[in-house]
Design a protein around this motif. Structure first.
Motif, PDB file in Angstrom:
ATOM      1  N   VAL A   1       9.780   1.326  -3.799  1.00 37.35           N
ATOM      2  CA  VAL A   1      11.117   0.316  -3.394  1.00 37.35           C
ATOM      3  C   VAL A   1      10.581  -0.923  -3.172  1.00 37.35           C
ATOM      4  N   GLU A   2       9.829  -1.115  -2.217  1.00 36.20           N
ATOM      5  CA  GLU A   2       9.157  -2.465  -1.827  1.00 36.20           C
ATOM      6  C   GLU A   2       8.644  -3.257  -2.860  1.00 36.20           C
TER       7      GLU A   2
ATOM      8  N   LYS B   1       0.789  -1.118   0.051  1.00 31.22           N
ATOM      9  CA  LYS B   1      -0.005  -0.132   0.099  1.00 31.22           C
ATOM     10  C   LYS B   1       0.819   1.248   0.009  1.00 31.22           C
ATOM     11  N   ALA B   2       0.304   2.213  -0.463  1.00 30.80           N
ATOM     12  CA  ALA B   2       1.129   3.549  -0.612  1.00 30.80           C
ATOM     13  C   ALA B   2       1.356   4.191   0.603  1.00 30.80           C
TER      14      ALA B   2
ATOM     15  N   TRP C   1       9.042  -2.755  -6.120  1.00 31.69           N
ATOM     16  CA  TRP C   1      10.108  -2.960  -7.143  1.00 31.69           C
ATOM     17  C   TRP C   1      10.643  -4.153  -6.923  1.00 31.69           C
ATOM     18  N   GLN C   2      10.943  -4.304  -5.614  1.00 29.14           N
ATOM     19  CA  GLN C   2      11.995  -5.625  -5.346  1.00 29.14           C
ATOM     20  C   GLN C   2      11.020  -6.894  -5.101  1.00 29.14           C
ATOM     21  N   ARG C   3      10.091  -6.711  -4.845  1.00 32.06           N
ATOM     22  CA  ARG C   3       8.816  -7.812  -4.798  1.00 32.06           C
ATOM     23  C   ARG C   3       8.786  -8.260  -6.390  1.00 32.06           C
ATOM     24  N   VAL C   4       8.369  -7.363  -7.114  1.00 29.98           N
ATOM     25  CA  VAL C   4       8.286  -7.828  -8.636  1.00 29.98           C
ATOM     26  C   VAL C   4       9.552  -8.285  -9.170  1.00 29.98           C
ATOM     27  N   ARG C   5      10.728  -7.907  -8.973  1.00 26.47           N
ATOM     28  CA  ARG C   5      11.899  -8.402  -9.334  1.00 26.47           C
ATOM     29  C   ARG C   5      12.215  -9.705  -8.886  1.00 26.47           C
TER      30      ARG C   5
END
Length: 290
Positions: free
Chosen positions: A181-182, A172-173, A184-188
């Motif tokens: 950032v959180e 959540k925002a 982005w890292q999860r998707v990566r």
């Protein structure tokens, strides 16, 4: 005495010797109405028809993405059949419900699509959290759904469900923007090491676009009683298991699905429908056309 072929026979022979024109895949977008408003739809069909030649395929994407995740598959399978990849309610460009839907609610919206397009019979392909919507649709419409393909099945156990509910995703925002950032890292991690930064950016953008609704499909999947629902499935089912975040969960389908075959795609990870689309298309054809 040597006979001479008639003009008609010669003409038929000449026509049969000509090569058939190459098939062009028509990729289109459209909107249809459903119980939650408008449903955005990615479609593919061959230039030589295909609507009634082979059973149409309907694809259900994972949240918080959209039907766009199947673009390479549509371009491939669209050579011989009609393929439909809707954006599920609240995802992509589809309207969102007023309250968080259950997996059965997502399936019902796809059912509205089948009714609108007057599709008498379909095959289903569900990917990750979207696979559970495919299961529910197959259970709700056993005469209309012929075969089912599930690629990555989130069969959560009690511990995993508790862990998800304690920290749901997409994040959540937050005021300081740390959720970016959180996520982005999860998707990566989800996509795997080979994923391009552009693809990770697209997935992050999908989550941001969805806002609060982005977490609705993952939450519905995490809290879905897969252990009770999957054993009810009667259609022939193909399970594709890639080395993604649902590898272990997908293995649990062996004890739950009665009429199923599992194929392990160990060379592919969370980018299955990017780098592994050709393999998915091959197994899909083998399963649907036999």
């Amino acid at each position: 005495m040597t006979s001479t072929p008639s003009r008609s026979a010669a003409r038929q022979a000449s026509l049969s010797s000509r090569k058939s024109p190459p098939v062009t895949v028509h990729l289109r977008k459209m909107y249809v109405d459903c119980r939650y408003g408008q449903l955005h739809l990615h479609t593919a069909f061959p230039s030589n028809g295909g609507f009634d030649e082979r059973t149409p395929l309907v694809c259900c994407h994972p949240g918080p993405l959209s039907g766009k995740v199947f673009r390479a598959l549509l371009a491939d399978l669209g050579q011989e059949r009609s393929v439909y990849a809707p954006d599920l309610p609240g995802c992509g460009e589809s309207d969102a419900p007023e309250t968080p839907p259950s997996v059965a609610d997502y399936a019902a919206a796809i059912g509205d699509l089948l009714d609108t397009l007057r599709l008498r019979q379909v095959d289903l392909l569900g990917y990750q959290t979207g696979s559970l919507a495919a299961v529910e649709l197959a259970l709700a419409r056993p005469e209309q759904v012929r075969r089912v393909i599930l690629a990555g099945v989130p069969v959560f156990d009690a511990r995993e469900r508790e862990s998800y509910n304690a920290r749901p995703w997409p994040a959540k925002a937050r005021e300081d923007g740390s959720h970016l950032v959180e996520e982005w890292q999860r998707v990566r991690r989800s996509r795997g090491a080979s994923a391009s930064l552009n693809r990770i950016g697209e997935d992050l953008a999908a989550a941001l676009r969805g806002g609060d609704t982005a977490a609705w499909l993952p939450a519905a999947a995490a809290n879905y009683p897969a252990g009770e629902r999957l054993p009810l499935l009667r259609q022939p089912t193909l399970v594709l298991r890639a080395r993604d975040e649902f590898w272990d969960m997908t293995g649990r389908t062996d004890a739950l699905l009665r009429e199923s075959r599992r194929v392990d795609l160990e060379r592919h990870n969370g980018g299955l429908f990017d780098t592994g689309a050709a393999d998915v298309a091959r197994y899909t054809r083998e399963f649907l056309d036999r």
